[in-house]
Design an enzyme around this catalytic site. Structure first.
Site, PDB file in Angstrom:
ATOM      1  N   ARG A   1      -7.882  -0.510   0.910  1.00  0.00           N
ATOM      2  CA  ARG A   1      -8.421  -1.695   0.234  1.00  0.00           C
ATOM      3  C   ARG A   1      -8.838  -1.372  -1.198  1.00  0.00           C
ATOM      4  O   ARG A   1      -8.819  -2.240  -2.073  1.00  0.00           O
ATOM      5  CB  ARG A   1      -9.588  -2.265   1.054  1.00  0.00           C
TER       6      ARG A   1
ATOM      7  N   GLU B   1      -9.597   3.667   2.151  1.00  0.00           N
ATOM      8  CA  GLU B   1      -9.079   3.774   0.776  1.00  0.00           C
ATOM      9  C   GLU B   1      -8.027   2.728   0.453  1.00  0.00           C
ATOM     10  O   GLU B   1      -7.819   2.401  -0.717  1.00  0.00           O
ATOM     11  CB  GLU B   1      -8.497   5.179   0.556  1.00  0.00           C
TER      12      GLU B   1
ATOM     13  N   LYS C   1     -10.398  12.808   8.160  1.00  0.00           N
ATOM     14  CA  LYS C   1      -9.922  12.391   9.481  1.00  0.00           C
ATOM     15  C   LYS C   1      -9.892  13.587  10.421  1.00  0.00           C
ATOM     16  O   LYS C   1      -9.745  14.728   9.975  1.00  0.00           O
ATOM     17  CB  LYS C   1      -8.490  11.843   9.372  1.00  0.00           C
TER      18      LYS C   1
ATOM     19  N   LYS D   1       0.845  -1.205   0.000  1.00  0.00           N
ATOM     20  CA  LYS D   1       0.000   0.000   0.000  1.00  0.00           C
ATOM     21  C   LYS D   1       0.880   1.256   0.000  1.00  0.00           C
ATOM     22  O   LYS D   1       1.692   1.456   0.893  1.00  0.00           O
ATOM     23  CB  LYS D   1      -0.908   0.002   1.236  1.00  0.00           C
TER      24      LYS D   1
HETATM   25  N1  BES Z   1      -4.412   4.503   6.850  1.00  0.00           N
HETATM   26  C1  BES Z   1      -5.538   4.200   7.657  1.00  0.00           C
HETATM   27  C2  BES Z   1      -5.224   3.180   8.746  1.00  0.00           C
HETATM   28  C3  BES Z   1      -4.275   3.629   9.807  1.00  0.00           C
HETATM   29  C4  BES Z   1      -4.736   4.165  10.985  1.00  0.00           C
HETATM   30  C5  BES Z   1      -2.923   3.481   9.634  1.00  0.00           C
HETATM   31  C6  BES Z   1      -3.856   4.562  11.963  1.00  0.00           C
HETATM   32  C7  BES Z   1      -2.052   3.877  10.611  1.00  0.00           C
HETATM   33  C8  BES Z   1      -2.523   4.407  11.794  1.00  0.00           C
HETATM   34  C9  BES Z   1      -6.652   3.646   6.796  1.00  0.00           C
HETATM   35  O1  BES Z   1      -6.697   4.130   5.501  1.00  0.00           O
HETATM   36  C10 BES Z   1      -7.920   4.052   7.463  1.00  0.00           C
HETATM   37  O2  BES Z   1      -8.183   5.220   7.540  1.00  0.00           O
HETATM   38  N2  BES Z   1      -8.707   3.083   7.929  1.00  0.00           N
HETATM   39  C11 BES Z   1      -9.922   3.351   8.571  1.00  0.00           C
HETATM   40  C12 BES Z   1     -10.932   2.352   8.084  1.00  0.00           C
HETATM   41  C13 BES Z   1     -12.327   2.636   8.525  1.00  0.00           C
HETATM   42  C14 BES Z   1     -12.838   3.893   7.863  1.00  0.00           C
HETATM   43  C15 BES Z   1     -13.195   1.457   8.160  1.00  0.00           C
HETATM   44  C16 BES Z   1      -9.708   3.216  10.084  1.00  0.00           C
HETATM   45  O3  BES Z   1      -8.956   2.327  10.492  1.00  0.00           O
HETATM   46  O4  BES Z   1     -10.235   4.031  10.812  1.00  0.00           O
HETATM   47 ZN    ZN Z   2      -4.938   4.776   4.726  1.00  0.00          ZN
HETATM   48 MN    MN Z   3      -7.803   5.932   5.386  1.00  0.00          MN
END
Ligand code: BES
Ligand code: ZN
Ligand code: MN
Length: 494
Positions: A351, A349, A277, A265
């Protein structure tokens, strides 16, 4: 840094520095030999309490009579009974930091008398050079005051008294992994205004020039559109930085051998998109490309030891930004596989770019596919920052990954992906939704990817917790899971 094997005795060695181990129980064998030659100087340091022998301690002794070398470094190695793999890593970190900050250009290390529970001496050598090379990466290259230290350790020689050829291989593997980690850490630490998708593509191309067996191609957005990568392109839609699909083909094995595909990724910055976020710690989302960085680091590692295996690295690289042209919650896109996705949350995003990369990877007829991704915050809730999560559709592949991680000080733990979780991804309007609701977030993310890898042996490693060290002076990329991935590939060659 250079590593060599030597078989001269410590008192006869003329290196800039001789390194020997001491423990709370006293001197290890080599320290005792040296102590005899220099008429009790080491014993004096111990009995006067200048060093106790605990892990993390060190003491330089200068201008010692009776030996050829100008200095001795006493290295605390802790009690025999408590010394495990983690402590060995710490011991070698201490050794490297002392030596690298001191005046020695080279050092001779006599630690064959130090034993680690459940580990062989060759493992210790590999871990030693891995630690030293990975610690050689210096943070802060963008500080105006940044200087590479001028007097650094250039060469370390390890005392080995049996099976020299195997010892040399271990030193070389450790060095390769450590240097790969250093590359991965540097890329993870670079800010998103520098480490853009195009920058990652440039780094990949540079690797292609450096290593003969590695060839690199980069697909632009027009090519991706032709291939039907509607899911990947839905993530880059809101960004002015164009997305890149970076493909690295490493040919170390027989031309006919099916490759291992590594998919990483490469979200160079994840704002969440329209599902924005919160602001706190958003800066850390520059490390959302650590899967990509680990694929580059691993390819660097295997190419530099000319590992006899075929590997294809595939990196979907993009930003995830909010904008007038960005994807909106509820939008439905068609992935390269033909499956449609209802994007309920633009922050899920990873996935969306991985599914198209996984479909693309299958063009290579890979033996197995492993994807590595900072995919979910949920995995940090489950396993914290110490252990990566691994999921997949093949038990043997998962065991190979877990074994490699245990061996390489880069642990992974299996989470279950069961068909019952798949229902959480049901959508009324498309083949699937891109989020699976409140529970089991790391698992439903993997379930999404599983729908794109049904015809191939596949595993997914969620490194959101392990790729980055949080807070304080240590804040920065960790270089993981380069040790795990490289060890996995090394194991496949033997
Ligand atoms: N890049 C993030 C995951 C992440 C979170 C990596 C904290 C490193 C530290 C990923 O793209 C994400 O935002 N995932 C969401 C998914 C949710 C919206 C289903 C998450 O984990 O909140
Ligand atoms: Zn991400
Ligand atoms: Mn994300």
């Amino acid at each position: 840094m250079k590593f060599q094997v030597i078989d001269t005795l410590p008192q006869k060695t003329d290196s800039d520095c001789i390194v020997v181990g001491v423990t709370p129980d006293g001197m290890a064998t080599n320290a005792r030999l040296l102590n005899k030659a220099c008429k009790g100087t080491i014993q004096k340091a111990l009995s006067q309490g200048d060093i106790k022998g605990n892990v993390g301690e060190s003491l330089y002794l200068y201008d010692i009579q009776g030996i050829k070398s100008p200095r001795i470094l006493l290295l605390g190695c802790g009690n025999d009974s408590k010394r495990d793999a983690d402590r060995w890593t710490k011991i070698m970190e201490t050794a490297f930091n002392c030596l690298n900050r001191g005046g020695s250009k080279n050092a001779a290390i006599f630690l064959n008398d130090i034993k680690i529970r459940n580990r062989k001496f060759n493992w210790m050598l590999q871990e030693a050079t891995r630690t030293m090379c990975s610690a050689g990466y210096q943070k802060g290259e963008l500080k105006s005051t940044f200087r590479k230290p001028s007097k650094t350790l250039g060469e370390a020689k390890f005392y080995v008294n049996r099976d020299i050829a195997a010892a040399r291989r271990s030193l070389a593997s450790g060095k390769a992994v450590g240097e790969g980690m250093a590359l991965t850490k540097r890329l993870g630490d670079l800010p998103a205004n520098i480490a853009t998708p195009a920058y990652l593509a440039g780094q990949a191309r540079a690797l292609g020039r450096k290593f003969e067996q590695l060839s690199v191609k980069v697909l632009n957005e027009a090519r991706m559109k032709k291939l039907g990568m509607g899911s990947l392109l839905s993530v880059s839609a809101g960004s002015t930085e164009p997305a890149k699909l970076i493909v690295l083909e490493y040919q170390g094995g027989k031309p006919s051998a099916a490759p291992v595909a590594l998919v990483g990724k490469g979200v160079t910055f994840d704002t969440g998109g329209i599902s924005l976020k919160p602001g706190a710690s958003m800066d850390e989302m520059k490390y959302d490309m650590c899967g990509a960085a680990a694929v580059l680091g691993t390819l660097h590692a295997i190419a530099s030891i000319k590992l006899p295996i075929n590997v294809v690295g595939i990196i979907p690289a993009t930003e995830n930004m909010p904008d007038g042209s960005a994807t909106k919650p509820g939008d439905i896109v068609t992935s390269m596989s033909g499956k449609t996705i209802e994007i309920l949350n633009t922050d899920a995003e990873g996935r969306l770019i991985l599914c198209d990369a996984l479909t693309y990877a299958q063009k290579y007829g890979p033996d197995v596919i492993i994807d590595v991704a900072t995919l979910t915050g949920a995995v940090i809730v489950a396993l914290g920052n110490h252990i990566s999560a691994v999921m997949g559709n093949d038990g043997r592949l998962i065991s190979e990954i877990i074994d490699a991680g245990n061996n390489a000080q880069d642990k992974a733990w299996q989470l279950p992906i069961d068909d019952r979780f798949q229902r959480q991804l049901d959508s009324n309007f498309a083949d699937m939704a891109n989020i699976g609701g409140r529970g089991a977030g790391a698992i439903t993310a993997a379930c999404f990817l599983a729908r794109y890898t049904e015809e191939v042996r596949w595993a997914h490693i969620d490194i959101a917790g392990t790729a980055w060290k949080r807070g304080g002076k240590n804040k920065g990329a960790s270089g993981r899971p380069v040790p795990l991935l490289t060890q996995f590939l090394i194991n496949r060659c033997s």
